[in-house]
Design a protein around this motif. Structure first.
Motif, PDB file in Angstrom:
ATOM      1  N   GLU A  27       0.813  -1.224   0.000  1.00  0.00           N
ATOM      2  CA  GLU A  27       0.000   0.000   0.000  1.00  0.00           C
ATOM      3  C   GLU A  27       0.850   1.279   0.000  1.00  0.00           C
ATOM      4  N   VAL A  28       2.145   1.172   0.310  1.00  0.00           N
ATOM      5  CA  VAL A  28       2.961   2.391   0.296  1.00  0.00           C
ATOM      6  C   VAL A  28       3.712   2.582  -1.031  1.00  0.00           C
ATOM      7  N   ASP A  29       3.520   1.651  -1.961  1.00  0.00           N
ATOM      8  CA  ASP A  29       4.253   1.747  -3.239  1.00  0.00           C
ATOM      9  C   ASP A  29       3.992   3.057  -3.985  1.00  0.00           C
ATOM     10  N   GLY A  30       2.758   3.547  -3.881  1.00  0.00           N
ATOM     11  CA  GLY A  30       2.413   4.770  -4.617  1.00  0.00           C
ATOM     12  C   GLY A  30       2.781   6.043  -3.866  1.00  0.00           C
ATOM     13  N   ASP A  31       3.268   5.885  -2.655  1.00  0.00           N
ATOM     14  CA  ASP A  31       3.631   7.048  -1.838  1.00  0.00           C
ATOM     15  C   ASP A  31       4.891   7.703  -2.433  1.00  0.00           C
TER      16      ASP A  31
END
Ligand code: NCD
Length: 476
Positions: free
Chosen positions: A310-314
């Motif tokens: 879920e943090v890949d797009g951060d």
């Protein structure tokens, strides 16, 4: 500067200035990727990967292809003559007679150093067991520099398997040399090895503050730090008021959080359970913390479950950029070591005050063996072509570093070559904690691991052998 013919076995093989120069060349490569196709034309790279690899191998092979060179490869020990009992040295000699440069990944610690000794061509260490992975460090540092412009004075947290994570070992040496502060967040039981901490504290004259039990130091229990290492570049007086300044240190923001997976393949069977507890997952929730507001998230990859998708797009997530930057960085390194390019070395700060070469080397055959079963000197001891060698890094307590894998050894007994020669009645050995240790010149020092070993070689105990010899680690 011409770097043709050199090898890169550890991150210490490049100075800070050379690393900066290489980064400028990597920028150049990255800006003109399609125009480098004649630079290494006619050259051959041997790509020898005897442990699983995706990024390192593919980026090295891509880099060589982009430079117009060719690649020969072996990826399975079982398909090479190593499986028939051939030594690493013989394999290196042969590969060196086919290729102009060798890139090697091997499960034994110190193996890349042996390959470099025997190959006769430049050798690049692409990971030797749990020891080092210097080119991953180049990709990591390059990313930090790109995102933060500098490394000096940054606060970088290293999280996960600090014990067996070879990328962590190489990276921490480099961060210290460039003047960063390192915050250690190991999983329980996977703390930074003693030899790495000693190297950090003795070489860069930085300060290490340990907490002992994980979690006790942090108010925010979710991300407990168990030690902080501060290089002299940091503008506070850690040594003078350790507790107060350390509390301040813990509350400050983190510039980069470097996460690693548990290196399951290197763990002993007994280590698994303990490490499962205290396993912090880097996810959206964790990154909401104030101290991580501007933190870049790094990972050498592959990830398992320590870094949520879920943090890949951060925008703070850097791990795919780190992997992509492996190509220009490795193009620059290959071009330099093959002599296809030269660099201008900028004048940059280096916080190392002691170099490994400054320590006396102990090479006598007195039965001493490296304490690390995964060291190449123990794996190939049957063939006996590698002579164990050690650096004497401390006399009190007597501490040696294996020349190949750098693990520590605390031998218990010593003698002097000066006194016994020709006279058996003066062939006496002493406890390593006795004051004789300071009176014997390093080149005359004979070191034994046990009384049996000393007696086997015709030495008798002196009246100084009874003192306690437990290592105290007083230097750290
Ligand atoms: C690392 C390695 O092989 O040490 N991977 C890599 O080269 N990018 C990290 C790991 O395997 O965990």
């Amino acid at each position: 500067m011409n770097m043709a013919g050199r090898s890169m076995v550890t991150i210490d093989d490049l100075s800070n200035g050379e690393i900066e120069g290489l980064f400028s060349l990597a920028d150049e490569m990255s800006d003109s990727m399609g125009q480098q196709a004649t630079l290494c034309q006619g050259k051959i790279m041997a790509s020898l990967f005897f442990e699983p690899s995706t990024r390192t191998r593919l980026s090295f092979e891509t880099a060589m292809n982009r430079l117009g060179g060719r690649v020969i490869s072996a990826v399975d020990i079982g398909a090479t003559s190593l499986a028939k009992g051939e030594s690493v040295a013989d394999m290196a000699r042969v590969a060196g007679s086919y290729a102009d440069i060798i890139v090697i990944r091997h499960p034994w610690e110190g193996a890349a150093g042996v390959v470099a000794e025997y190959a006769g061509v430049p050798v690049i260490n692409a990971g030797d067991g749990g020891h080092e992975h210097p080119t991953q460090t180049l990709c990591d540092l390059y990313t930090v520099k790109k995102e933060r412009k500098t490394i000096k004075g940054l606060r970088i947290a290293l999280s996960g398997d600090l014990k067996y994570g070879r990328t962590i070992h190489s990276l921490s040496y480099a961060l210290a040399r460039f003047g960063a502060t390192i915050l250690f967040h190991p999983y329980p039981g996977l703390e930074m090895p003693e030899y790495v901490l000693r190297k950090l504290t003795t070489r860069c004259k930085g300060k290490l503050r340990r907490y002992g039990a994980l979690g006790t130091a942090s108010k925010e229990g979710l991300f407990p730090i168990d030690a902080v290492y501060v290089t002299p570049s940091s503008p506070h007086q850690l040594a003078m008021i350790p507790d107060i300044s350390m509390q301040v240190e813990l509350e400050k923001d983190v510039d980069a959080l470097y996460v690693t997976r548990i290196q399951k393949e290197r763990q002993k069977e007994t280590e698994g359970k303990e490490t499962k507890n205290g396993h912090v997952v880097v996810d959206k929730e964790l990154l909401k913390k104030k101290k991580f507001k501007k933190t870049i998230i790094m990972h050498p990859l592959p990830r398992v479950d320590e870094l949520a998708y879920e943090v890949d797009g951060d925008p703070r997530s850097m791990y795919f950029k780190q992997a992509a930057r492996g190509v220009p960085v490795r193009m620059a390194l290959l071009a330099l070591l093959l002599g296809a390019k030269e660099i201008i070395i900028p004048d940059v700060d280096d916080y190392s005050s002691v170099r490994q070469e400054d320590y006396p080397v102990y090479r006598r055959d007195s039965g001493l063996k490296c304490s690390n079963p995964k060291c190449i000197t123990n794996q190939e001891s049957e063939i006996r072509y590698i002579k164990p060698a050690f650096r004497i890094v401390s006399l009190k307590p007597l501490t040696l570093h294996c020349f190949f894998c750098e693990h520590e050894l605390y031998p218990k007994y010593i003698a002097s070559a000066d006194w016994h020669e020709g006279k058996t009645e003066t062939k006496k050995y002493h406890s390593a904690t006795s004051s004789w240790i300071r009176r014997i010149q390093p080149e005359k020092l004979i070191i034994f691991d046990s009384e049996e070993e000393a007696q086997l070689r015709g030495f008798k105990p002196s009246s100084y052998v009874t003192r306690d010899t437990a290592p105290e680690n007083t230097d750290i």
